[in-house]
Design a protein around this motif. Structure first.
Motif, PDB file in Angstrom:
ATOM      1  N   CYS A  13       5.487  -4.822 -16.157  1.00  0.00           N
ATOM      2  CA  CYS A  13       4.958  -5.336 -14.883  1.00  0.00           C
ATOM      3  C   CYS A  13       4.881  -6.859 -14.939  1.00  0.00           C
ATOM      4  CB  CYS A  13       3.572  -4.747 -14.612  1.00  0.00           C
ATOM      5  SG  CYS A  13       2.844  -5.321 -13.057  1.00  0.00           S
TER       6      CYS A  13
ATOM      7  N   THR B 211       0.847  -1.192   0.000  1.00  0.00           N
ATOM      8  CA  THR B 211       0.000   0.000   0.000  1.00  0.00           C
ATOM      9  C   THR B 211       0.877   1.234   0.000  1.00  0.00           C
ATOM     10  OG1 THR B 211      -1.740  -1.123   1.253  1.00  0.00           O
ATOM     11  CG2 THR B 211      -1.751   1.293   1.284  1.00  0.00           C
TER      12      THR B 211
ATOM     13  N   LEU C 278      -6.234   9.409  -5.527  1.00  0.00           N
ATOM     14  CA  LEU C 278      -5.493   8.186  -5.846  1.00  0.00           C
ATOM     15  C   LEU C 278      -6.364   6.951  -6.053  1.00  0.00           C
ATOM     16  CD1 LEU C 278      -2.364   8.712  -3.533  1.00  0.00           C
ATOM     17  CD2 LEU C 278      -2.613   9.245  -5.956  1.00  0.00           C
ATOM     18  N   GLY C 279      -7.696   7.131  -6.064  1.00  0.00           N
ATOM     19  CA  GLY C 279      -8.558   6.001  -6.398  1.00  0.00           C
ATOM     20  C   GLY C 279      -9.176   5.333  -5.192  1.00  0.00           C
ATOM     21  N   PRO C 280     -10.004   4.299  -5.413  1.00  0.00           N
ATOM     22  CA  PRO C 280     -10.719   3.620  -4.334  1.00  0.00           C
ATOM     23  C   PRO C 280      -9.744   2.873  -3.416  1.00  0.00           C
ATOM     24  CG  PRO C 280     -11.548   2.947  -6.511  1.00  0.00           C
ATOM     25  CD  PRO C 280     -10.281   3.697  -6.730  1.00  0.00           C
ATOM     26  N   PHE C 281     -10.043   2.845  -2.126  1.00  0.00           N
ATOM     27  CA  PHE C 281      -9.127   2.208  -1.163  1.00  0.00           C
ATOM     28  C   PHE C 281      -9.965   1.431  -0.136  1.00  0.00           C
ATOM     29  CE2 PHE C 281      -6.009   3.038   2.501  1.00  0.00           C
ATOM     30  CZ  PHE C 281      -5.202   1.978   2.156  1.00  0.00           C
TER      31      PHE C 281
ATOM     32  N   TYR D 209      -7.042  -0.619 -11.726  1.00  0.00           N
ATOM     33  CA  TYR D 209      -6.283  -0.195 -10.547  1.00  0.00           C
ATOM     34  C   TYR D 209      -5.962  -1.426  -9.706  1.00  0.00           C
ATOM     35  CZ  TYR D 209     -10.527  -0.785  -7.778  1.00  0.00           C
ATOM     36  OH  TYR D 209     -11.620  -1.326  -7.167  1.00  0.00           O
ATOM     37  N   HIS D 210      -4.939  -1.291  -8.873  1.00  0.00           N
ATOM     38  CA  HIS D 210      -4.558  -2.378  -7.990  1.00  0.00           C
ATOM     39  C   HIS D 210      -5.589  -2.506  -6.881  1.00  0.00           C
ATOM     40  CE1 HIS D 210      -0.807  -2.141 -10.102  1.00  0.00           C
ATOM     41  NE2 HIS D 210      -0.604  -0.907  -9.691  1.00  0.00           N
ATOM     42  N   GLY D 211      -6.006  -3.733  -6.599  1.00  0.00           N
ATOM     43  CA  GLY D 211      -6.947  -3.988  -5.517  1.00  0.00           C
ATOM     44  C   GLY D 211      -6.251  -4.696  -4.360  1.00  0.00           C
ATOM     45  N   ARG D 212      -7.022  -4.965  -3.309  1.00  0.00           N
ATOM     46  CA  ARG D 212      -6.471  -5.610  -2.114  1.00  0.00           C
ATOM     47  C   ARG D 212      -6.613  -7.123  -2.245  1.00  0.00           C
ATOM     48  NH1 ARG D 212      -3.025  -4.321   2.127  1.00  0.00           N
ATOM     49  NH2 ARG D 212      -3.140  -6.112   3.505  1.00  0.00           N
TER      50      ARG D 212
ATOM     51  N   GLY E 175      -4.288   6.851   0.719  1.00  0.00           N
ATOM     52  CA  GLY E 175      -3.410   5.795   0.229  1.00  0.00           C
ATOM     53  C   GLY E 175      -4.082   5.045  -0.899  1.00  0.00           C
ATOM     54  N   TYR E 176      -3.303   4.224  -1.583  1.00  0.00           N
ATOM     55  CA  TYR E 176      -3.879   3.375  -2.633  1.00  0.00           C
ATOM     56  C   TYR E 176      -3.095   2.071  -2.669  1.00  0.00           C
ATOM     57  CZ  TYR E 176       0.096   4.561  -5.617  1.00  0.00           C
ATOM     58  OH  TYR E 176       1.365   4.698  -6.110  1.00  0.00           O
ATOM     59  N   HIS E 177      -3.725   1.049  -3.220  1.00  0.00           N
ATOM     60  CA  HIS E 177      -3.068  -0.248  -3.342  1.00  0.00           C
ATOM     61  C   HIS E 177      -2.017  -0.163  -4.439  1.00  0.00           C
ATOM     62  CE1 HIS E 177      -6.335  -1.611  -0.884  1.00  0.00           C
ATOM     63  NE2 HIS E 177      -7.218  -1.285  -1.802  1.00  0.00           N
ATOM     64  N   GLY E 178      -0.818  -0.701  -4.161  1.00  0.00           N
ATOM     65  CA  GLY E 178       0.246  -0.724  -5.164  1.00  0.00           C
ATOM     66  C   GLY E 178       0.489  -2.148  -5.641  1.00  0.00           C
ATOM     67  N   ARG E 179       1.428  -2.302  -6.546  1.00  0.00           N
ATOM     68  CA  ARG E 179       1.738  -3.619  -7.121  1.00  0.00           C
ATOM     69  C   ARG E 179       2.837  -4.287  -6.306  1.00  0.00           C
ATOM     70  NH1 ARG E 179      -0.629  -7.329 -10.634  1.00  0.00           N
ATOM     71  NH2 ARG E 179       0.963  -8.902 -10.890  1.00  0.00           N
TER      72      ARG E 179
ATOM     73  N   ASP F  78      -1.360 -10.852  -6.439  1.00  0.00           N
ATOM     74  CA  ASP F  78      -1.801  -9.483  -6.731  1.00  0.00           C
ATOM     75  C   ASP F  78      -3.176  -9.557  -7.365  1.00  0.00           C
ATOM     76  OD1 ASP F  78       0.171  -7.176  -6.267  1.00  0.00           O
ATOM     77  OD2 ASP F  78       1.495  -8.632  -7.208  1.00  0.00           O
TER      78      ASP F  78
END
Lengths: 434, 434
Positions: free
Chosen positions: B355, A133, B254-257, B166-169, A165-169, B131
C-alpha cells in the motif's frame, strides 16, 4: 432523449463500435505519445483531444467552460461544474461528430490536430480521488458470502435497512492495465493458533460498478435523495482485488484493511448519466416481506428510474492460455440489476450524517453477483472458498488467482432500438510477490 | 540532543510557555487577519511567518528549501522532503530565536515583519490529507470496549499480532475550533427489530494521537520497520468523534462508517519527532504470555526508543459550566504509553502489502485509555455505555455528550532536566442536529 440509434458519426470506427459509438462519448484523461495529461473523449478507435479542440475554436459557452475546467489534467473541476456543463459539452460533441454535421468538411480537414488513434495514447486516472468508499449493495454476493459462514442466516439484520459501505484506500486506485503485485501479509493457517507471514494464497477479484461523484456538498449538509442523481458525475468498472486469507484474519472488528488496499483497478473512461439514459430502469420491487426503505432513502423518481440495466462480464486469461492461443475464459456474466440499493440511495445515505462528498470521490458498488452459477462476481463464490476448482480449456484448474493470470472486466448496455454502448476494459495482471 | 532546558528565547512569551517554548517549534499553516495561507511556527504566544521570514532573508540552504516547499499553503511538499529539511529548519529557527542569538538586535528590530500575535491568526489544516487511517492500538481501550460485549474474552485473537486499523474519511477532518454538528442516522432502539432515523443520542469523543506521514513509498514497495521512523512527519492530537448508537447498528460486517465520518478534529500544530526526542522511551515489555511481534514488525532500535511518554488530557465544558464560571471538568488523564504498537510498527504494517503511503496522510492511534478509572479515553468506557452517569460541579449529569458541550484535548511532555512542551489544544463544541 439525446441518444438515438440511427445517428452515425463521420469518425468511421465509431459506427458499430462495441464500446464507444457516437452515443457514448465517455470522458477521460489521456496523454498522447508521452505528452501532458489532458481531457479527452473516446470515439470509436480514436480519442478527441478536448484542449486541442478548444484551441481550434470548437467550443463556446458552457461547453467551453466544461473543457477549460479540465486544464489541470484531471476531471475534478469539470465534475464540480455539475450536470449543466456536462450536457452542454455532450450536445456540442454530438453536433461536431455526427455524420451530417454542418461543419463536417472543415472538421475532417483539421481532424489531425485533435483526433488521435487511441492506440498511441495512454489513459490515466480521470480524477484526483479524494476519498473512496466501497459499498456492499450486491445482495446476491452478500448472501453468497454470508452462506459460506452462516448457512441459515446469510444476511445480517441491518442489510435491508442500511446501504452498507466502508471507507477504502484512495492512494492505490489505478487505471486499467496496471499490474497487480501479489501482496504479502499475515494469515492464519487452518487449524493453527498463530499467524504466519507470506504471500497471499487466496487472491481474488471482485466485479463492481464504480460511481464518480460530481458536485459535492458542504460539511454538515446532507444531500436529499431527490437531489442525489444531480451529484453523480459518471460511471466506470471497478475491480476490488481482494486477499481472502489476509482478510479473514485481519477484518475483525473494524473491517477490511490490507486485504484490499494493495490495489484497486478501474476502467479509465467516465461513462456519463446521459449516455446511460436509455438503459435506466425501475428499481426492482423488493421481495415480499422486505422492509420499505426509510424515508430519507425513498424517492418516487429514483424508484421509477434510478436503477440500470448494464451487463457485466469477467474474463480470465492465464499464461498457459496465452501460450496455447486460447480465448479468455468467461468467469462471470452478471448485471447491475442485482443492486439492492440505487446509486442515489448510496449518495443520500453517505451524506445523511453531514459527511462531505467532494467532486472526484469514487464509490464502488460492492460485488455484483447474480443468483445463478455463472453470475458470481468473485472466485470466493464461484469456487466456494476454494472447494470447487474451475477447470480451464488449457488443462489448468483455478481455486484463486495465480501469478500471470489476467482479469478483464467489461460492461455492455443493450436495448432494442438503441445503439449499444460499453465501458471499455478494466484489466489487471498478477505479478509474483516481491 | 538539540533540545536542552536552559535555552531561552528572546521571544519573552515562549519562556515557560506550557505548549510552545523554544524547544518545541511546531509547524502549521495559518493566515493572519484574513490573508493567504502560509507556513508558520508557534513560539510562545506568537506565530513566526515562515514565508515572510524567508523574504527577509533569514533562511539559506536546506532550511530555505524547507520553507519554499510550503509555498502552496500546505505542508505536503515539506513533509515529502523528509527529515533532513525538517532538522535544518529547526536548527536555523533555534539559532534565530534563542536568547543569545548573534543576530538578536537586528531580529528584534525587524520582528514585526514576520512575528504575529497568535490571537490575530487563524490556524488551518496543516496538509491536504490524501488518506486517513485510524488504528486501534490502545490496548486498554480495546479491552474496556471488548469487556462490554465479551466479558470473558475481551480481545479478539488477532489483536496481539495485527496492528488493527481501518480506513477513515479524509474529507471531514477539521482543525481545532470547528463546531461538531450532531449527526443524524439510523439506530436500532433497544428491544426493537426495526431501526428508526433521527439525531444521534449517544455522541462520544475518542482521545487519540495523530501521526502525520512524511515521505511516502512507491506502490508495491513496503517500508521496512527499520526505516519507518524516517517516514513520520510529526504528531498532533485527534478527536475521533463517534456516534455510538449509529455505530452499533451499521458496523457489521465492514466496520465503522457514518458513525465516524461526520467529523474528526485535530490540533493544527505539527509537533516534530525532534521536539519529542527527550520524551522517547522503550516500548513497554509485553506481558508474559503475549506473542512476540512477527519479524516484519520487530526492530531493536524501535523497541528501545520507539514509544513516547506523552500525557494526554480530556476536558469537558458545558453551557451550564460556562454560565456558572466553573472550570472545565477533567474526563481523562492518560498517556501514549498505553499503545500496544509503536508508530513505526503502524507504518510498517500499513505498507507491508505494498500500500502506498503519501506525504500528508494522517494516522489516528485509536483511543488511548489507561487501565484505571480517570484514564478512560471515551464516555463509552467512563459511563460503561451510559449505565454510570458522570456528575458535574454544575449539578448536571452526562452519559453521552449534549448539545453545547465542548471537548478539549491537551497533551503535555515532561521530563526532569528538560523543558516541558505541549501540542496546543484540540477543541470542538456540539451543535444541535439540523
Amino acid at each position: 432523449m439525446t441518444q438515438l440509434s440511427p445517428v452515425r458519426s463521420w469518425v468511421a470506427s465509431a459506427n458499430g463500435h462495441a464500446d464507444f459509438p457516437l452515443q457514448n462519448l465517455p470522458l477521460g484523461i489521456f496523454s498522447h505519445q508521452g505528452g501532458t495529461r489532458r481531457g479527452g473523449v473516446a470515439i470509436g478507435e480514436q480519442i478527441l483531444d478536448l484542449s486541442a479542440a478548444l484551441q481550434a475554436g470548437l467550443f463556446d459557452g458552457a461547453a467551453r467552460a466544461a473543457v477549460e475546467a479540465m486544464a489541470g489534467g484531471d476531471l475534478n473541476g469539470f465534475f464540480e461544474l455539475g450536470r449543466g456543463a456536462r450536457v452542454a459539452l455532450r450536445e456540442r460533441l454530438l453536433e461536431l461528430l455526427r455524420e451530417d454535421s454542418p461543419q463536417r468538411a472543415q472538421l475532417e480537414a483539421q481532424q489531425s490536430q485533435w483526433l488521435f488513434p487511441a492506440a498511441d495514447c495512454q489513459l490515466h486516472l480521470p480524477a484526483r480521488i479524494n476519498d473512496y468508499t466501497d459499498f456492499y449493495v450486491g445482495i446476491e454476493h452478500a448472501q453468497n458470502v454470508g452462506k459460506l459462514f452462516r448457512p441459515d442466516n446469510p444476511l445480517l439484520p441491518n442489510y435491508k435497512y442500511v446501504p452498507i459501505g466502508y471507507h477504502g484506500r484512495a492512494s492505490t486506485i489505478r487505471p486499467s492495465g496496471t499490474d497487480v503485485r501479489r501482496p504479502k501479509g499475515q494469515t492464519l493457517p487452518a487449524g493453527q493458533a498463530e499467524p504466519t507471514f507470506g504471500p497471499c494464497a487466496r487472491l481474488d477479484y471482485e466485479l463492481e460498478l464504480g460511481i464518480w461523484i460530481g458536485q459535492g456538498n458542504a460539511l454538515g449538509e446532507p444531500i436529499a435523495i431527490g437531489d442525489a442523481a444531480e451529484h453523480i458525475g459518471g460511471f466506470c468498472l471497478l475491480n476490488d482485488w481482494s486477499a481472502r486469507d489476509i482478510q479473514a484474519w485481519e477484518y475483525q472488528p473494524l473491517g477490511p484493511f490490507l486485504s484490499k488496499s494493495f490495489l484497486t483497478s478501474i476502467s479509465p473512461w467516465v461513462v456519463t448519466a446521459e449516455a446511460l439514459e436509455p438503459f435506466r430502469r425501475a428499481q426492482p420491487a423488493r421481495p415480499q416481506g422486505d422492509p420499505q426503505p426509510l424515508p430519507y432513502l425513498l424517492d418516487a423518481r429514483d424508484q421509477a428510474g434510478g436503477a440500470f440495466d448494464i451487463e457485466l462480464e469477467v474474463l480470465l486469461l492465464t499464461d498457459a492460455m496465452r501460450e496455447q492461443n486460447l480465448p479468455a475464459h468467461r468467469l462471470t456474466l452478471s448485471n447491475t440489476q442485482y443492486m439492492y440499493w440505487t446509486v442515489a440511495q448510496m449518495v443520500a445515505h453517505h451524506s445523511v450524517n453531514g459527511c462531505q462528498l467532494q467532486a472526484g470521490d469514487l464509490f464502488g458498488s460492492g460485488t455484483l453477483s447474480g443468483p445463478q452459477n455463472g453470475q458470481f462476481g468473485s472466485l470466493l463464490e464461484i469456487t466456494e472458498g476454494g472447494k470447487k476448482p474451475i477447470e480451464l480449456a488449457s488443462g489448468e484448474v483455478r481455486r484463486f488467482l495465480e501469478d500471470g493470470d489476467e482479469i478483464i472486466l467489461r460492461a455492455r448496455c443493450r436495448r432494442e432500438g438503441f445503439a449499444s454502448i460499453g465501458f471499455g476494459e478494466c484489466r489487471g495482471k498478477i505479478l509474483p510477490a516481491r
